[in-house]
Design a protein around this motif. Structure first.
Motif, PDB file in Angstrom:
ATOM      1  N   GLY A  32     -58.444 -61.986  70.308  1.00 24.67           N
ATOM      2  CA  GLY A  32     -58.844 -60.705  69.724  1.00 24.67           C
ATOM      3  C   GLY A  32     -59.322 -59.716  70.773  1.00 24.67           C
ATOM      4  N   ALA A  33     -60.018 -60.229  71.792  1.00 19.30           N
ATOM      5  CA  ALA A  33     -60.469 -59.352  72.881  1.00 19.30           C
ATOM      6  C   ALA A  33     -59.279 -58.765  73.628  1.00 19.30           C
ATOM      7  CB  ALA A  33     -61.373 -60.128  73.836  1.00 19.30           C
ATOM      8  N   VAL A  34     -58.241 -59.563  73.828  1.00 13.50           N
ATOM      9  CA  VAL A  34     -57.018 -59.052  74.464  1.00 13.50           C
ATOM     10  C   VAL A  34     -56.417 -57.937  73.618  1.00 13.50           C
ATOM     11  CG1 VAL A  34     -54.641 -59.636  75.120  1.00 13.50           C
ATOM     12  CG2 VAL A  34     -56.513 -61.186  75.704  1.00 13.50           C
ATOM     13  N   LEU A  35     -56.385 -58.136  72.304  1.00 14.24           N
ATOM     14  CA  LEU A  35     -55.846 -57.105  71.409  1.00 14.24           C
ATOM     15  C   LEU A  35     -56.653 -55.815  71.487  1.00 14.24           C
ATOM     16  CD1 LEU A  35     -55.055 -59.212  68.214  1.00 14.24           C
ATOM     17  CD2 LEU A  35     -53.423 -58.251  69.838  1.00 14.24           C
ATOM     18  N   VAL A  36     -57.959 -55.937  71.454  1.00 20.82           N
ATOM     19  CA  VAL A  36     -58.820 -54.745  71.503  1.00 20.82           C
ATOM     20  C   VAL A  36     -58.661 -54.019  72.836  1.00 20.82           C
ATOM     21  CG1 VAL A  36     -61.228 -53.981  71.554  1.00 20.82           C
ATOM     22  CG2 VAL A  36     -60.460 -55.588  69.799  1.00 20.82           C
ATOM     23  N   LEU A  37     -58.667 -54.773  73.934  1.00 22.36           N
ATOM     24  CA  LEU A  37     -58.512 -54.145  75.248  1.00 22.36           C
ATOM     25  C   LEU A  37     -57.146 -53.488  75.409  1.00 22.36           C
ATOM     26  CD1 LEU A  37     -60.221 -56.806  77.531  1.00 22.36           C
ATOM     27  CD2 LEU A  37     -61.062 -54.507  76.980  1.00 22.36           C
ATOM     28  N   GLY A  38     -56.108 -54.148  74.940  1.00 23.48           N
ATOM     29  CA  GLY A  38     -54.769 -53.567  75.018  1.00 23.48           C
ATOM     30  C   GLY A  38     -54.647 -52.306  74.182  1.00 23.48           C
ATOM     31  N   ALA A  39     -55.192 -52.335  72.980  1.00 24.02           N
ATOM     32  CA  ALA A  39     -55.157 -51.151  72.115  1.00 24.02           C
ATOM     33  C   ALA A  39     -55.945 -50.000  72.733  1.00 24.02           C
ATOM     34  CB  ALA A  39     -55.715 -51.498  70.737  1.00 24.02           C
ATOM     35  N   ALA A  40     -57.094 -50.311  73.296  1.00 25.81           N
ATOM     36  CA  ALA A  40     -57.906 -49.266  73.939  1.00 25.81           C
ATOM     37  C   ALA A  40     -57.168 -48.657  75.127  1.00 25.81           C
ATOM     38  CB  ALA A  40     -59.247 -49.844  74.384  1.00 25.81           C
ATOM     39  N   TRP A  41     -56.513 -49.498  75.922  1.00 28.32           N
ATOM     40  CA  TRP A  41     -55.762 -48.994  77.081  1.00 28.32           C
ATOM     41  C   TRP A  41     -54.634 -48.084  76.622  1.00 28.32           C
ATOM     42  CZ3 TRP A  41     -50.801 -48.980  78.885  1.00 28.32           C
ATOM     43  CH2 TRP A  41     -50.633 -48.590  80.216  1.00 28.32           C
ATOM     44  N   CYS A  42     -53.891 -48.507  75.606  1.00 25.89           N
ATOM     45  CA  CYS A  42     -52.776 -47.696  75.104  1.00 25.89           C
ATOM     46  C   CYS A  42     -53.270 -46.359  74.555  1.00 25.89           C
ATOM     47  CB  CYS A  42     -52.001 -48.456  74.027  1.00 25.89           C
ATOM     48  SG  CYS A  42     -51.036 -49.838  74.671  1.00 25.89           S
ATOM     49  N   ALA A  43     -54.360 -46.386  73.821  1.00 26.18           N
ATOM     50  CA  ALA A  43     -54.916 -45.149  73.269  1.00 26.18           C
ATOM     51  C   ALA A  43     -55.401 -44.229  74.390  1.00 26.18           C
ATOM     52  CB  ALA A  43     -56.059 -45.468  72.310  1.00 26.18           C
ATOM     53  N   TRP A  44     -56.100 -44.790  75.352  1.00 26.08           N
ATOM     54  CA  TRP A  44     -56.614 -43.989  76.472  1.00 26.08           C
ATOM     55  C   TRP A  44     -55.468 -43.370  77.269  1.00 26.08           C
ATOM     56  CZ3 TRP A  44     -55.911 -45.042  81.726  1.00 26.08           C
ATOM     57  CH2 TRP A  44     -56.623 -44.197  82.592  1.00 26.08           C
ATOM     58  N   ARG A  45     -54.449 -44.163  77.527  1.00 26.73           N
ATOM     59  CA  ARG A  45     -53.318 -43.677  78.328  1.00 26.73           C
ATOM     60  C   ARG A  45     -52.528 -42.592  77.589  1.00 26.73           C
ATOM     61  NH1 ARG A  45     -50.416 -45.117  82.850  1.00 26.73           N
ATOM     62  NH2 ARG A  45     -48.165 -44.910  82.680  1.00 26.73           N
ATOM     63  N   SER A  46     -52.463 -42.671  76.285  1.00 22.08           N
ATOM     64  CA  SER A  46     -51.673 -41.722  75.498  1.00 22.08           C
ATOM     65  C   SER A  46     -52.435 -40.455  75.154  1.00 22.08           C
ATOM     66  CB  SER A  46     -51.220 -42.394  74.198  1.00 22.08           C
ATOM     67  OG  SER A  46     -50.464 -43.525  74.490  1.00 22.08           O
ATOM     68  N   ARG A  47     -53.752 -40.508  75.210  1.00 22.04           N
ATOM     69  CA  ARG A  47     -54.591 -39.398  74.762  1.00 22.04           C
ATOM     70  C   ARG A  47     -54.210 -38.037  75.334  1.00 22.04           C
ATOM     71  NH1 ARG A  47     -58.328 -36.986  77.025  1.00 22.04           N
ATOM     72  NH2 ARG A  47     -58.556 -38.513  78.667  1.00 22.04           N
ATOM     73  N   PRO A  48     -53.962 -37.911  76.635  1.00 22.81           N
ATOM     74  CA  PRO A  48     -53.649 -36.573  77.135  1.00 22.81           C
ATOM     75  C   PRO A  48     -52.242 -36.082  76.791  1.00 22.81           C
ATOM     76  CG  PRO A  48     -53.903 -38.130  78.967  1.00 22.81           C
ATOM     77  CD  PRO A  48     -54.110 -38.882  77.708  1.00 22.81           C
ATOM     78  N   ALA A  49     -51.367 -36.971  76.335  1.00 21.82           N
ATOM     79  CA  ALA A  49     -49.964 -36.601  76.185  1.00 21.82           C
ATOM     80  C   ALA A  49     -49.524 -36.291  74.753  1.00 21.82           C
ATOM     81  CB  ALA A  49     -49.084 -37.710  76.754  1.00 21.82           C
ATOM     82  N   VAL A  50     -50.206 -36.846  73.760  1.00 19.72           N
ATOM     83  CA  VAL A  50     -49.747 -36.681  72.377  1.00 19.72           C
ATOM     84  C   VAL A  50     -50.916 -36.371  71.454  1.00 19.72           C
ATOM     85  CG1 VAL A  50     -47.745 -38.194  72.648  1.00 19.72           C
ATOM     86  CG2 VAL A  50     -49.885 -39.158  71.886  1.00 19.72           C
ATOM     87  N   ALA A  51     -50.583 -35.934  70.262  1.00 20.56           N
ATOM     88  CA  ALA A  51     -51.597 -35.610  69.259  1.00 20.56           C
ATOM     89  C   ALA A  51     -52.361 -36.872  68.831  1.00 20.56           C
ATOM     90  CB  ALA A  51     -50.941 -34.963  68.049  1.00 20.56           C
ATOM     91  N   TRP A  52     -53.614 -36.689  68.469  1.00 19.64           N
ATOM     92  CA  TRP A  52     -54.477 -37.817  68.117  1.00 19.64           C
ATOM     93  C   TRP A  52     -53.918 -38.626  66.957  1.00 19.64           C
ATOM     94  CZ3 TRP A  52     -56.346 -38.435  63.267  1.00 19.64           C
ATOM     95  CH2 TRP A  52     -56.313 -37.312  62.443  1.00 19.64           C
ATOM     96  N   TRP A  53     -53.266 -37.952  66.000  1.00 23.66           N
ATOM     97  CA  TRP A  53     -52.790 -38.670  64.823  1.00 23.66           C
ATOM     98  C   TRP A  53     -51.648 -39.620  65.172  1.00 23.66           C
ATOM     99  CZ3 TRP A  53     -47.781 -38.163  63.262  1.00 23.66           C
ATOM    100  CH2 TRP A  53     -47.077 -37.039  63.708  1.00 23.66           C
ATOM    101  N   ARG A  54     -50.905 -39.320  66.218  1.00 22.57           N
ATOM    102  CA  ARG A  54     -49.838 -40.223  66.651  1.00 22.57           C
ATOM    103  C   ARG A  54     -50.454 -41.511  67.231  1.00 22.57           C
ATOM    104  NH1 ARG A  54     -44.710 -38.199  67.055  1.00 22.57           N
ATOM    105  NH2 ARG A  54     -44.528 -36.005  66.564  1.00 22.57           N
ATOM    106  N   ILE A  55     -51.513 -41.353  67.983  1.00 21.44           N
ATOM    107  CA  ILE A  55     -52.214 -42.514  68.543  1.00 21.44           C
ATOM    108  C   ILE A  55     -52.819 -43.347  67.412  1.00 21.44           C
ATOM    109  CG2 ILE A  55     -54.115 -43.253  70.022  1.00 21.44           C
ATOM    110  CD1 ILE A  55     -53.573 -40.589  71.617  1.00 21.44           C
TER     111      ILE A  55
END
Length: 111
Positions: A32-55
């Motif tokens: 579960g920690a791997v899932l949370v960390l991976g999701a957080a990384w993906c969200a952080w990396r995508s934040r500047p490039a796309v709208a929040w609702w897509r994330i």
């Protein structure tokens, strides 16, 4: 590899590695920690490039995929094939959803 493709790959690998860690260690919380960390990384990396609702949509699909993997694993498909199938679907959805659209306020920034 593009930023969007790398994020899609990491989203898929998060499910696969999270399951692998849980299986190898017998500690579901580590998976579960791997899932949370991976999701957080993906969200952080995508934040500047796309709208929040897509994330948010990608994160929601990841959660749905997590549940779907558990349900599919109880069928004749089995655990690992279910994880791989769900991870592939998540990668495709992530790649599609993180594409900037002209209607997005952030579309002028690279994905």
């Amino acid at each position: 590899m593009s930023r969007r493709a790398l994020t899609a790959l990491i989203a898929a690998l998060t499910l696969v590695v999270g399951f692998g860690v849980a299986q190898l260690t017998d500690v579901r919380a580590l998976g579960g920690a791997v899932l949370v960390l991976g999701a957080a990384w993906c969200a952080w990396r995508s934040r500047p490039a796309v709208a929040w609702w897509r994330i948010a949509a990608v994160l929601a699909l990841g959660g749905v995929g997590f549940v779907a993997t558990h349900l599919l694993a109880r069928t004749a498909l089995g655990a690992w094939p279910s994880v791989l199938l769900t991870a592939a679907a998540l990668a495709a959805a992530t790649y599609a959803l993180l594409a900037p659209r002209p209607s997005d306020p952030s579309a002028s920034r690279p994905a």
